[in-house]
Structure formats: structure tokens, C-alpha cells
Scaffold this motif. Sequence first.
Motif, PDB file in Angstrom:
ATOM      1  N   CYS A 178     -44.574   8.299  45.787  1.00 17.70           N
ATOM      2  CA  CYS A 178     -43.401   7.808  45.068  1.00 17.70           C
ATOM      3  C   CYS A 178     -43.424   8.431  43.680  1.00 17.70           C
ATOM      4  O   CYS A 178     -44.253   8.073  42.845  1.00 17.70           O
ATOM      5  N   GLY A 179     -42.540   9.396  43.448  1.00 22.79           N
ATOM      6  CA  GLY A 179     -42.474  10.042  42.142  1.00 22.79           C
ATOM      7  C   GLY A 179     -41.240   9.608  41.384  1.00 22.79           C
ATOM      8  O   GLY A 179     -40.687   8.538  41.609  1.00 22.79           O
ATOM      9  N   GLY A 180     -40.777  10.442  40.477  1.00 27.04           N
ATOM     10  CA  GLY A 180     -39.573  10.130  39.728  1.00 27.04           C
ATOM     11  C   GLY A 180     -39.711   8.859  38.913  1.00 27.04           C
ATOM     12  O   GLY A 180     -40.727   8.615  38.256  1.00 27.04           O
ATOM     13  N   LEU A 181     -38.687   8.029  38.955  1.00 28.96           N
ATOM     14  CA  LEU A 181     -38.711   6.789  38.184  1.00 28.96           C
ATOM     15  C   LEU A 181     -39.803   5.849  38.659  1.00 28.96           C
ATOM     16  O   LEU A 181     -40.392   5.115  37.855  1.00 28.96           O
ATOM     17  N   GLY A 182     -40.101   5.859  39.956  1.00 23.21           N
ATOM     18  CA  GLY A 182     -41.187   5.024  40.465  1.00 23.21           C
ATOM     19  C   GLY A 182     -42.512   5.414  39.861  1.00 23.21           C
ATOM     20  O   GLY A 182     -43.336   4.547  39.518  1.00 23.21           O
ATOM     21  N   GLU A 183     -42.740   6.698  39.698  1.00 26.35           N
ATOM     22  CA  GLU A 183     -43.979   7.154  39.069  1.00 26.35           C
ATOM     23  C   GLU A 183     -43.976   6.840  37.578  1.00 26.35           C
ATOM     24  O   GLU A 183     -45.025   6.553  36.994  1.00 26.35           O
ATOM     25  N   ILE A 208     -34.808  10.966  50.920  1.00 28.94           N
ATOM     26  CA  ILE A 208     -34.804  10.743  49.463  1.00 28.94           C
ATOM     27  C   ILE A 208     -35.839   9.688  49.030  1.00 28.94           C
ATOM     28  O   ILE A 208     -35.993   9.427  47.839  1.00 28.94           O
ATOM     29  N   ALA A 209     -36.535   9.072  49.971  1.00 26.07           N
ATOM     30  CA  ALA A 209     -37.549   8.065  49.646  1.00 26.07           C
ATOM     31  C   ALA A 209     -38.620   8.085  50.719  1.00 26.07           C
ATOM     32  O   ALA A 209     -38.320   8.325  51.894  1.00 26.07           O
ATOM     33  N   CYS A 210     -39.871   7.856  50.314  1.00 27.88           N
ATOM     34  CA  CYS A 210     -41.013   7.904  51.234  1.00 27.88           C
ATOM     35  C   CYS A 210     -41.716   6.554  51.266  1.00 27.88           C
ATOM     36  O   CYS A 210     -41.854   5.896  50.226  1.00 27.88           O
ATOM     37  N   SER A 211     -42.189   6.175  52.451  1.00 28.64           N
ATOM     38  CA  SER A 211     -42.960   4.938  52.581  1.00 28.64           C
ATOM     39  C   SER A 211     -44.125   5.127  53.537  1.00 28.64           C
ATOM     40  O   SER A 211     -43.936   5.589  54.662  1.00 28.64           O
ATOM     41  N   ALA A 213     -39.969  13.727  42.218  1.00 25.35           N
ATOM     42  CA  ALA A 213     -40.252  13.088  43.507  1.00 25.35           C
ATOM     43  C   ALA A 213     -41.291  13.894  44.273  1.00 25.35           C
ATOM     44  O   ALA A 213     -41.360  15.115  44.162  1.00 25.35           O
ATOM     45  N   HIS A 214     -42.095  13.173  45.069  1.00 25.30           N
ATOM     46  CA  HIS A 214     -43.152  13.802  45.864  1.00 25.30           C
ATOM     47  C   HIS A 214     -42.779  13.765  47.344  1.00 25.30           C
ATOM     48  O   HIS A 214     -42.843  12.708  47.980  1.00 25.30           O
ATOM     49  N   PHE A 215     -42.362  14.883  47.897  1.00 23.68           N
ATOM     50  CA  PHE A 215     -42.160  15.008  49.345  1.00 23.68           C
ATOM     51  C   PHE A 215     -43.251  15.950  49.839  1.00 23.68           C
ATOM     52  O   PHE A 215     -43.126  17.174  49.743  1.00 23.68           O
ATOM     53  N   LEU A 216     -44.344  15.388  50.344  1.00 20.19           N
ATOM     54  CA  LEU A 216     -45.518  16.188  50.659  1.00 20.19           C
ATOM     55  C   LEU A 216     -45.363  16.994  51.940  1.00 20.19           C
ATOM     56  O   LEU A 216     -46.078  17.962  52.165  1.00 20.19           O
ATOM     57  N   LYS A 217     -44.411  16.575  52.791  1.00 18.10           N
ATOM     58  CA  LYS A 217     -44.201  17.264  54.064  1.00 18.10           C
ATOM     59  C   LYS A 217     -42.691  17.439  54.268  1.00 18.10           C
ATOM     60  O   LYS A 217     -41.925  16.501  54.078  1.00 18.10           O
TER      61      LYS A 217
END
Length: 442
Positions: free
Chosen positions: A79-84, A333-336, A436-440
Motif C-alpha cells: 500500500c503506497g501513495g497516501l496509505g504509505e 488501483i488497490a492491493c490487498s 503506489a506499489h504494484f509488485l506484480k
Amino acid sequence: MQHTNARRTEDVPVRYSTDVLVVGGGLAGVCAAVSAAETGANVILLERNGRGGGNFTNSFVGTFCGYHIVEDEAYKLICGGLGERVFNHLVQENALGRYITYAKVPVIPFDIPVLTRFLDQMLMDAGVKVLFRQLVSDVVVEDNRVASVVVTDKSGQYSIACKAVIDCTGDGDVAFMAGVPLLEDGGQIQFPSMIFHMGGINVEEASKTTKKELAEYQRQAVESGEFDLPRRDGTVSLLPRLGMAQANMGRIKIGDRPIDVFNPEELSWGEMEGRRQSFMYLDFLKKYVPGYENAYICGLPNTVGIRESRRMQGQYVLTKEDFLAAQKFEDGIACSSWPVEFHKAGALTEWVYLPEGEYIEVPMRSLIPEEIENLLFAGRCLSADQTSHAAVRCGPVCMSMGEAAGLAAAELAETGGKAQEIDGGKIRQAMKARGAHFLKDA
């Protein structure tokens, strides 16, 4: 829960006009408002309570779930961006507790007052106009677009005209009033709970009890006939402040079904029942669990914690199959990384886990209705079936959903375009540019 759509109100005077109106100031709503404002849009945020954060502040959900994956015994932030930005601030303020890994990915307790204050600061720094203690009571739809929303406060009624609106109410109030269809609930929604805070805890002793041992104590207490615990796999998390913990242990129900959160009598009873259960679980902990002998309740939340209510029909419905496949999307646009955590009938909770190092993405299309042209939704009311919803409703995911919705709404306000024509891949790239972190990749 299917409910009849509200009436339309067209003659309420306009008090404000704005580019982007965000309704609901939970984590999704705050991040939606901030991201839209950071693009240069004029933004108003409406919230029915007196502070932002939603369930995470008003209902004492004092833990973050799904921030990381665990890969090769290392934690990797997804979770990057504002969440980070939120995460880093809590780290700087020493406002995070010890990580808990009973769900195979970290559960991170945090200090609620520190989070509350930082959310205020984020909104002020971004120049968002914040209106607390306001309740949306109707929506005016003209030519398939939300022209304004009607707001009720102690002064009466007024309306806010907007170019784009984001529903972050959790219950999907704006989308529902605008006529967006609901997804079926499968016959029963998840049960709500009331979380409470305790002080006077012997941290050294309390930290020795595992989740499995705590569940065994709960089973013993029920079988002894001494405590009628409605849930037997509740958890306790030690908070950053010395000697304090939060308990997420109850299950609020009428017979074998959850309360109807749209029925004022049932919701009011549920609030009182949640407080009754809190003191019952306190008595259980003091008698059965080492370290809690001198515990006392030092905080009860403003509202019961609601896990599920309305889920809206969007362009794409995130599915159980998507979760099981750890699906990635070109417009993700979001990872969980959080497992399916389904609070079903009975005393136990259903868990379904992702493989180690995996996560699921939420596509932009799950935040877009099929018809209303200037409306988006983000947070708990996203377009997802019950199974996938139980894995993506957690805080970090809601922050990313809100941030993406804010970027998209600002674009709609500027261009006058249609939400259904938003380029989700473009929003994904904008999220990457914001950290934002999209690792894959999909």
C-alpha cells in the motif's frame, strides 16, 4: 438487504458548489478528498461524525490489515501513495504497536488519536473544505448525472452542487439514493461487532497468550456455562500505549441473523448490546486469561463496527474466483494481501488465505457504476461479491481505492466526461507516480 430507493428533492436551496464532492470521511473518503485536491480540484468533504477515519476512529478498529505481503520472511509494503504517507507518519510518531501475524500477514495496532490528528492535517494541508456533523438525506439526479446532494444539519436542509461526487459512506448512501442497483447479499451479511479498549493490562503476561490459546479459553468459558459468549474466536491486540489493548471479540445479532443496520430500532439495540457484550468479555478476560486480572474498560466507540451493508453494482464485480486466483488487473488501483475474513452465523469466523507473497488487486471498474455518469464509489461499498469483499474491505485497501477515486473524479470535474469512459490504466499509472506499489503486473 434490499431497501426502497429514497425520494428525490429538487427545490432545496444551494449553499455550496464544488468540483468534487466526497461524501463520507472514512479512510477512503479522506484519501479521495486529498488526492482530488492535490490535483488542483475544489473539494468538499461531508462527514456525519465529528472526525475522519470512519470505522478506524469512530468504531475503534485500531489495527491495519493488508499493508504488507510476507515473502522470504520479509515484509514488503503493497500500500503506497497516501496509505504509505499515513503509515510513515505513524512510524515517525511511534504510534504503531507490535506486529501480529496470526493471519499470515501482519496485523498492525496503531494509536487512534495520532491517526485522527494526522487525517485532519492531511485535509487541511490539501485545502479541502471539511463539513463535519452533516448528513446526506437525498440526491438530485438530472440527465443521468448527480446535480446536487441534499444535506441535513441543525440549521435545516441545504444542497451542494457538484461536477463529480464520490460515495465513501461505507453504506453506499449516495449511490443508493441515485438509483445504483445493489448486489445480492447471499441471504445474510457479515455480523457487526463492537470493539472496546482496556487499560490496566500486564503486557508481559498478556503477550504470552496466543490466538489459539485465547480461543481455547473462550471455548472453556462457554462450555462451563459461566459466559454466553456469542463469538469464540475473538482477538485482543496490545496497543502502542503501555498497558492498553483493544478487544475485537463480540458478535451482535438477533437470533441467528445480524441486526439490520438500516432499521433504527435494531441498530439502536445493537449499539447497547455491543456495550453489554464489551463488559461481559472484560469479565471473561479478567477471570480466564493471564495478564488481564486488573483490566478495565477505558474506551467505548461512538458507533458499532459494521463490516458489510450495501455493496453496489459496478462495471466490474470482484469475485471469489478473482480472490482465489490472486487476480491482477490492467486497471488495478488497490492491493490487498488480507485473507477472506467472513463473520458468519455461529460462533466462529471463516478464513481463506492467499498463498505466501500473493495479493489481489481491486480494479478501477469496481468503483464505477454502470450508468450514473459523474459518480464513483470507494471503500466498503465497492462492487464485489461477498467473498472477495471480505478480503478487500480493510483500511489500507480503502485508502488506495479512495486515492484512485479522487484522481478519477478530479478528471471528470475538469473534462465533464463520463465515469464509464475513465481509462483505468491511466489512473493506475497516476497511482504509481504518486508512490503506489504494484509488485506484480497483470
